[in-house]
Design an enzyme around this catalytic site. Structure first.
Site, PDB file in Angstrom:
ATOM      1  N   ASP A  60       0.839  -1.206   0.000  1.00 35.90           N
ATOM      2  CA  ASP A  60       0.000   0.000   0.000  1.00 35.90           C
ATOM      3  C   ASP A  60       0.871   1.251   0.000  1.00 35.90           C
ATOM      4  OD1 ASP A  60       0.853  -0.120   2.612  1.00 35.90           O
ATOM      5  OD2 ASP A  60      -1.140  -0.012   3.516  1.00 35.90           O
ATOM      6  N   ASP A  99      -1.218  -6.245  -0.479  1.00 36.47           N
ATOM      7  CA  ASP A  99      -1.370  -5.571   0.818  1.00 36.47           C
ATOM      8  C   ASP A  99      -2.833  -5.167   1.019  1.00 36.47           C
ATOM      9  OD1 ASP A  99       0.041  -4.824   3.045  1.00 36.47           O
ATOM     10  OD2 ASP A  99       1.051  -3.120   2.087  1.00 36.47           O
ATOM     11  N   LYS A 129      -1.222  -9.484   2.778  1.00 28.76           N
ATOM     12  CA  LYS A 129      -0.503  -9.006   3.960  1.00 28.76           C
ATOM     13  C   LYS A 129      -1.418  -8.075   4.735  1.00 28.76           C
ATOM     14  CE  LYS A 129       2.992  -5.842   3.839  1.00 28.76           C
ATOM     15  NZ  LYS A 129       2.465  -4.789   4.733  1.00 28.76           N
ATOM     16  N   GLU A 131      -1.520  -5.533   8.563  1.00 30.54           N
ATOM     17  CA  GLU A 131      -0.644  -4.880   9.543  1.00 30.54           C
ATOM     18  C   GLU A 131      -1.142  -5.064  10.973  1.00 30.54           C
ATOM     19  OE1 GLU A 131       0.200  -0.770   8.641  1.00 30.54           O
ATOM     20  OE2 GLU A 131       1.015  -1.266   6.671  1.00 30.54           O
ATOM     21  N   GLU A 198       9.195  -4.117  10.444  1.00 31.94           N
ATOM     22  CA  GLU A 198       9.568  -2.810   9.881  1.00 31.94           C
ATOM     23  C   GLU A 198      10.076  -1.869  10.970  1.00 31.94           C
ATOM     24  OE1 GLU A 198       6.831  -0.927   7.152  1.00 31.94           O
ATOM     25  OE2 GLU A 198       7.917   0.977   7.240  1.00 31.94           O
TER      26      GLU A 198
HETATM   27  O1  KIV Z   1       3.500  -1.153   1.654  1.00 31.57           O
HETATM   28  C1  KIV Z   1       4.676  -1.544   1.669  1.00 31.57           C
HETATM   29  O2  KIV Z   1       5.471  -1.241   0.769  1.00 31.57           O
HETATM   30  C2  KIV Z   1       5.097  -2.369   2.778  1.00 31.57           C
HETATM   31  C3  KIV Z   1       6.549  -2.735   2.845  1.00 31.57           C
HETATM   32  C4  KIV Z   1       7.332  -1.593   3.353  1.00 31.57           C
HETATM   33  C5  KIV Z   1       6.772  -3.965   3.638  1.00 31.57           C
HETATM   34  O3  KIV Z   1       4.330  -2.714   3.606  1.00 31.57           O
END
Ligand code: KIV
Length: 298
Positions: A60, A99, A129, A131, A198
């Site tokens: 994202d 994401d 993914k 968070e 991160e």
């Molecule tokens: O959105 C993204 O690019 C990420 C990476 C930094 C892992 O979540």
């Protein structure tokens, strides 16, 4: 209808095999670093493919790098799906992770599963993914239970950066490091196949690694993780905004792009472009006939 079964043997034995979840687990076991990069469109996916990376994340972060939003928060599921589908078309072998954007999975397990399914069905992602720990742990478990692999993301979680006090490294006190550890372990227990760490101290990541069985990909988490991820635009120097401490620039593509476009503009203005080699020809007789027809038509 033909009953010929699909052969499990690849047609061209020289072609690299697709990266699978067992392959990533194997890489961790062998201590073979996992290379992950973000991509947001067809050409960046092709670059990732040709460079031989293992995992491509349609992050994202694309909200900022390609859509121009001030943070990752505003990007919608439909926008992410359009980026992810374009990336899918440019990839063959890397594992493709989509994401889940802010607001698309937090409300309920049902919302999380429905959004994850869209990433798989509409964009062709292999995994998604999400968070944070906390309520995201149950969401991750629900998505895994629905048959979709999930990558967790702890430490600095940009979707909730405001609550974390800004875009700052996390886990820099014993209590905050313990919180990162709890989130990571809970996501692993929920069935995540991998985690992103991160912006946490390298020493905290190093302490945590022996406690985790799944592959961990770091960004600003030092060398102890099983692999590294960088944002495409940061590593190639395409993005003109603020670069975080952990982003190493391996190229200055933006400068090359600006120079190229400026040269094009200069050649258009001077008449140097297009040259004869960029023109199409027509047979002399055809041209004469065309000219006469044009004149006859007034
Ligand atoms: O959105 C993204 O690019 C990420 C990476 C930094 C892992 O979540």
């Amino acid at each position: 209808m033909s009953a010929t079964p699909h052969s499990p043997i690849p047609q061209n034995l020289d072609e690299p095999l697709p990266v699978t979840l067992p392959r990533l687990a194997e890489k961790k076991r062998l201590g073979d670093p996992i290379v992950m990069i973000t991509a947001y469109d067809y050409p960046s996916a092709q670059v990732a493919q040709d460079a031989g990376v293992d995992v491509v994340l349609v992050g994202d972060s694309g909200a900022m790098t390609v859509l121009g939003y001030p943070s990752t928060v505003p990007v919608s599921t439909d926008e992410m799906l359009m980026l992810a589908a374009a990336v899918r078309r440019g990839l063959k072998t890397p594992l493709l992770v989509g994401d889940l954007p802010f607001g698309s999975y937090e409300a309920s397990d049902e919302q999380a599963v429905a959004t994850a399914q869209r990433f798989v069905k509409e964009a062709g992602c292999d995994a998604v993914k999400l968070e944070r720990g906390g309520t995201s742990v149950a969401r991750a478990e629900a998505i895994v239970d629905s048959g979709i692999p999930v990558m967790g993301h702890v430490g600095l979680t940009p979707q909730t950066a405001t609550a974390l006090g800004g875009y700052k490294a996390q886990g820099r006190t014993a209590a905050r490091a313990l919180q990162v550890a709890e989130d990571a372990l809970a996501l692993e227990a929920a069935g995540c196949f991998s985690l992103v760490f991160e912006a946490i101290p390298a020493a905290v990541a190093q302490e945590l690694m022996p406690h985790l069985e799944i592959p961990v990909i770091g960004i600003g988490a030092g060398l102890a993780t099983d692999g590294q991820v960088l944002v495409f635009h940061d590593l190639l120097g395409i993005y003109d905004g603020h670069a975080p401490r952990f982003a190493k620039r391996f190229a200055d593509v933006r400068a090359a792009m600006v120079a190229g476009v400026a040269e094009y503009a200069a050649e258009v203005r001077s008449g140097a472009f297009p040259g004869p080699e960029h023109e199409y020809s027509i047979d002399e007789d055809e041209l004469r006939e065309f000219r006469e027809s044009l004149e006859a038509a007034g």
